[in-house]
Scaffold this motif. Structure first.
Motif, PDB file in Angstrom:
ATOM      1  N   THR A 174       0.804  -1.226   0.132  1.00 55.72           N
ATOM      2  CA  THR A 174      -0.099   0.126   0.222  1.00 55.72           C
ATOM      3  C   THR A 174       0.915   1.045   0.059  1.00 55.72           C
ATOM      4  O   THR A 174       1.621   1.441   1.061  1.00 55.72           O
ATOM      5  CB  THR A 174      -0.917  -0.016   1.208  1.00 55.72           C
ATOM      6  N   ASP A 175       0.894   2.092  -1.053  1.00 55.44           N
ATOM      7  CA  ASP A 175       1.694   3.013  -1.112  1.00 55.44           C
ATOM      8  C   ASP A 175       0.712   4.483  -1.265  1.00 55.44           C
ATOM      9  O   ASP A 175      -0.240   4.539  -2.272  1.00 55.44           O
ATOM     10  CB  ASP A 175       2.458   3.048  -2.750  1.00 55.44           C
ATOM     11  N   ILE A 176       1.048   5.328  -0.530  1.00 53.54           N
ATOM     12  CA  ILE A 176       0.427   6.611  -0.735  1.00 53.54           C
ATOM     13  C   ILE A 176       1.534   7.683  -1.159  1.00 53.54           C
ATOM     14  O   ILE A 176       2.567   7.719  -0.558  1.00 53.54           O
ATOM     15  CB  ILE A 176      -0.087   7.149   0.513  1.00 53.54           C
ATOM     16  N   LYS A 177       1.230   8.209  -2.404  1.00 52.87           N
ATOM     17  CA  LYS A 177       2.223   8.937  -3.100  1.00 52.87           C
ATOM     18  C   LYS A 177       1.738  10.124  -3.630  1.00 52.87           C
ATOM     19  O   LYS A 177       0.506  10.029  -4.024  1.00 52.87           O
ATOM     20  CB  LYS A 177       3.255   8.083  -4.039  1.00 52.87           C
ATOM     21  N   SER A 178       2.655  11.014  -4.020  1.00 55.30           N
ATOM     22  CA  SER A 178       2.081  12.339  -4.986  1.00 55.30           C
ATOM     23  C   SER A 178       2.129  11.934  -6.459  1.00 55.30           C
ATOM     24  O   SER A 178       3.195  11.636  -6.959  1.00 55.30           O
ATOM     25  CB  SER A 178       2.834  13.462  -4.479  1.00 55.30           C
ATOM     26  N   ALA A 185      -0.693  18.567  -8.214  1.00 54.75           N
ATOM     27  CA  ALA A 185      -0.217  17.289  -7.358  1.00 54.75           C
ATOM     28  C   ALA A 185      -1.466  16.707  -6.847  1.00 54.75           C
ATOM     29  O   ALA A 185      -2.095  17.409  -6.314  1.00 54.75           O
ATOM     30  CB  ALA A 185       0.741  17.682  -6.429  1.00 54.75           C
ATOM     31  N   GLU A 186      -1.481  15.318  -6.928  1.00 52.15           N
ATOM     32  CA  GLU A 186      -2.738  14.541  -6.330  1.00 52.15           C
ATOM     33  C   GLU A 186      -1.933  13.496  -5.481  1.00 52.15           C
ATOM     34  O   GLU A 186      -1.174  12.881  -5.934  1.00 52.15           O
ATOM     35  CB  GLU A 186      -3.619  14.076  -7.278  1.00 52.15           C
ATOM     36  N   TRP A 187      -2.884  13.173  -4.365  1.00 54.40           N
ATOM     37  CA  TRP A 187      -2.378  12.228  -3.564  1.00 54.40           C
ATOM     38  C   TRP A 187      -3.143  10.836  -3.998  1.00 54.40           C
ATOM     39  O   TRP A 187      -4.301  11.064  -3.980  1.00 54.40           O
ATOM     40  CB  TRP A 187      -2.518  12.362  -1.887  1.00 54.40           C
ATOM     41  N   HIS A 188      -2.349   9.684  -4.230  1.00 55.37           N
ATOM     42  CA  HIS A 188      -3.023   8.682  -4.674  1.00 55.37           C
ATOM     43  C   HIS A 188      -2.733   7.450  -3.810  1.00 55.37           C
ATOM     44  O   HIS A 188      -1.684   7.415  -3.358  1.00 55.37           O
ATOM     45  CB  HIS A 188      -2.609   7.963  -5.938  1.00 55.37           C
ATOM     46  N   LYS A 189      -3.428   6.477  -3.399  1.00 59.90           N
ATOM     47  CA  LYS A 189      -3.536   5.375  -2.560  1.00 59.90           C
ATOM     48  C   LYS A 189      -3.554   4.188  -3.573  1.00 59.90           C
ATOM     49  O   LYS A 189      -4.455   3.909  -4.070  1.00 59.90           O
ATOM     50  CB  LYS A 189      -4.473   5.175  -1.365  1.00 59.90           C
ATOM     51  N   VAL A 190      -2.337   3.693  -3.910  1.00 60.12           N
ATOM     52  CA  VAL A 190      -2.144   2.677  -4.677  1.00 60.12           C
ATOM     53  C   VAL A 190      -1.900   1.244  -4.040  1.00 60.12           C
ATOM     54  O   VAL A 190      -0.914   1.191  -3.248  1.00 60.12           O
ATOM     55  CB  VAL A 190      -0.986   2.722  -5.532  1.00 60.12           C
ATOM     56  N   VAL A 191      -2.697   0.406  -4.383  1.00 57.36           N
ATOM     57  CA  VAL A 191      -2.606  -1.003  -3.661  1.00 57.36           C
ATOM     58  C   VAL A 191      -2.244  -1.985  -4.676  1.00 57.36           C
ATOM     59  O   VAL A 191      -2.979  -2.118  -5.747  1.00 57.36           O
ATOM     60  CB  VAL A 191      -3.893  -1.625  -2.800  1.00 57.36           C
ATOM     61  N   GLU A 202      -1.367  -4.497 -10.195  1.00 55.70           N
ATOM     62  CA  GLU A 202      -1.902  -3.242  -9.231  1.00 55.70           C
ATOM     63  C   GLU A 202      -3.615  -3.743  -9.158  1.00 55.70           C
ATOM     64  O   GLU A 202      -4.341  -3.970  -9.879  1.00 55.70           O
ATOM     65  CB  GLU A 202      -1.972  -1.908 -10.103  1.00 55.70           C
ATOM     66  N   VAL A 203      -4.060  -3.407  -7.833  1.00 49.52           N
ATOM     67  CA  VAL A 203      -5.260  -3.897  -7.331  1.00 49.52           C
ATOM     68  C   VAL A 203      -6.168  -2.732  -7.485  1.00 49.52           C
ATOM     69  O   VAL A 203      -7.334  -2.648  -7.943  1.00 49.52           O
ATOM     70  CB  VAL A 203      -5.192  -4.554  -5.877  1.00 49.52           C
ATOM     71  N   SER A 204      -5.801  -1.398  -6.704  1.00 49.29           N
ATOM     72  CA  SER A 204      -6.602  -0.403  -6.900  1.00 49.29           C
ATOM     73  C   SER A 204      -5.689   0.863  -6.751  1.00 49.29           C
ATOM     74  O   SER A 204      -4.593   0.971  -6.591  1.00 49.29           O
ATOM     75  CB  SER A 204      -7.575  -0.315  -5.589  1.00 49.29           C
ATOM     76  N   ASN A 205      -6.372   2.101  -7.399  1.00 50.96           N
ATOM     77  CA  ASN A 205      -5.621   3.232  -7.447  1.00 50.96           C
ATOM     78  C   ASN A 205      -6.734   4.315  -6.898  1.00 50.96           C
ATOM     79  O   ASN A 205      -7.501   4.759  -8.006  1.00 50.96           O
ATOM     80  CB  ASN A 205      -5.027   3.371  -8.759  1.00 50.96           C
ATOM     81  N   GLU A 206      -6.611   4.879  -5.826  1.00 49.78           N
ATOM     82  CA  GLU A 206      -7.711   5.770  -5.333  1.00 49.78           C
ATOM     83  C   GLU A 206      -7.128   6.966  -5.169  1.00 49.78           C
ATOM     84  O   GLU A 206      -5.938   7.277  -4.442  1.00 49.78           O
ATOM     85  CB  GLU A 206      -8.224   5.270  -3.951  1.00 49.78           C
ATOM     86  N   GLU A 218       3.285   0.808   3.075  1.00 48.85           N
ATOM     87  CA  GLU A 218       3.080  -0.314   4.002  1.00 48.85           C
ATOM     88  C   GLU A 218       2.930  -1.626   3.410  1.00 48.85           C
ATOM     89  O   GLU A 218       2.653  -1.563   2.054  1.00 48.85           O
ATOM     90  CB  GLU A 218       1.791  -0.223   4.632  1.00 48.85           C
ATOM     91  N   SER A 219       3.472  -2.713   3.991  1.00 46.28           N
ATOM     92  CA  SER A 219       3.571  -3.847   3.296  1.00 46.28           C
ATOM     93  C   SER A 219       3.083  -5.118   4.153  1.00 46.28           C
ATOM     94  O   SER A 219       3.306  -4.804   5.501  1.00 46.28           O
ATOM     95  CB  SER A 219       4.822  -4.364   2.835  1.00 46.28           C
ATOM     96  N   ALA A 220       2.599  -5.928   3.722  1.00 51.32           N
ATOM     97  CA  ALA A 220       2.014  -7.152   4.565  1.00 51.32           C
ATOM     98  C   ALA A 220       2.226  -8.459   3.806  1.00 51.32           C
ATOM     99  O   ALA A 220       1.927  -8.541   2.596  1.00 51.32           O
ATOM    100  CB  ALA A 220       0.611  -7.105   4.973  1.00 51.32           C
ATOM    101  N   ILE A 221       2.396  -9.462   4.529  1.00 51.57           N
ATOM    102  CA  ILE A 221       2.556 -10.977   4.081  1.00 51.57           C
ATOM    103  C   ILE A 221       1.621 -11.931   4.370  1.00 51.57           C
ATOM    104  O   ILE A 221       1.116 -11.824   5.787  1.00 51.57           O
ATOM    105  CB  ILE A 221       4.021 -11.367   4.104  1.00 51.57           C
ATOM    106  N   THR A 222       0.944 -12.596   3.590  1.00 55.18           N
ATOM    107  CA  THR A 222      -0.146 -13.642   3.929  1.00 55.18           C
ATOM    108  C   THR A 222       0.460 -14.953   3.339  1.00 55.18           C
ATOM    109  O   THR A 222       1.007 -15.140   2.457  1.00 55.18           O
ATOM    110  CB  THR A 222      -1.380 -13.195   3.319  1.00 55.18           C
TER     111      THR A 222
END
Length: 284
Positions: A174-178, A185-191, A202-206, A218-222
């Motif tokens: 999960t990356d929050i980037k400009s 400049a827009e802030w995007h939440k890219v999963v 890429e799952v989503s780009n909000e 952030e990162s998470a392992i399953t």
């Protein structure tokens, strides 16, 4: 003078406590369930180390006979933990030459004798926590020639030696980037996700309209095979415990001795205090 000594001790204890809990960047560390006094766990960790780690990593500050302190016999060590012509009094070295290792992996695999202590000194947290997290965060990565990557140590020059025990895993980023949108400049939440085969999608780009927190990742392992994960986690905990023990084999006896020394100093302080009062009461 006595007050100054007490103050110095308090400062030292405070600094030590703060270093142990200092925060670090990157993937969050798990707390290693290390049992430094569990001989069975340490013995299993030693077995895992010589079977899975000593192909590339040495522990050249340890001798095989040091493993006697784990409750093993000489027969246990020579028949189950020595796979070459080494003697029980020899150091735990490997046959691979550093020059060959660098050619194969791009970097020489480090000696692991003091790895737990080195990571603790460099990163300000228990080194066993780093080792435990590192060994549990490998994932397939088809974008790398090595085929593997790691969340705790991105782009590590090491494959996962426990991939069969761990089973398949997926990783979510999960990356929050400009992002520049026509000069704005827009802030995007890219999963994005990396599947068990190592392919990233890429799952989503909000778009975040009211984001004020700055860039963040952030990162998470399953683990997909939960049945395997339970045994895998136990084995990695045992391996971590062994590497923690290897870095300081006499840590537990040192702590015990330290408690007796502190008790002696406490008693001595009382005696010295009373002697000081008795000696100076007539002078005043």
């Amino acid at each position: 003078m006595i007050k100054k000594i007490i103050g110095a001790l308090v400062v030292m204890l405070t600094l030590g406590s703060g270093a142990a809990h200092a925060a670090t960047g990157g993937h969050p560390w798990d707390v290693a369930p290390v049992k430094a006094t569990d001989k069975a766990a340490l013995q299993n960790g030693a077995k895992l180390f010589v079977n899975y780690c000593m192909n590339c990593h040495s522990a050249k500050l340890l001798r095989y006979k040091n493993l006697l302190d784990l409750g093993l016999s000489e027969t246990d060590i020579t028949e189950n933990l020595i796979f070459n012509n080494a003697k029980i009094g020899d150091y735990m070295t490997i046959a691979m030459k550093p020059k060959d290792a660098k050619a194969w992996f791009g970097v020489t695999p480090p000696d692991l004798s003091l790895m737990a202590r080195a990571k603790a000194e460099n990163l300000g947290q228990p080194g066993t926590d780093y080792i435990y997290t590192y060994m549990r965060t490998f994932y397939r990565d088809k974008s790398r020639d090595l085929g593997w990557n790691n969340l705790a140590f991105p782009n590590a020059g090491m494959p996962n030696p426990f991939w069969e025990q761990a089973g398949p895993v997926e990783v979510t980023f999960t990356d929050i980037k400009s992002v520049d949108n026509n000069g704005t400049a827009e802030w995007h939440k890219v999963v994005s996700k990396v599947d068990q085969h190592g392919y990233r999608t890429e799952v989503s780009n909000e778009v975040l309209a009211d984001h004020k927190g700055g860039a963040h990742s952030e990162s998470a392992i399953t683990y997909l095979d939960t049945a395997k994960q339970a045994q895998f986690d136990k084995d990695i905990a045992d391996l971590t415990a062994f590497l923690g023990w290897a870095a300081e084999p006499y840590a537990e006896s040192r702590k015990t001795l330290g408690m007796w020394v502190m008790l002696f100093l406490a008693i001595f302080f009382v005696v010295a205090w009373q002697l000081n009062r008795t000696y100076w009461k007539h002078v005043r």
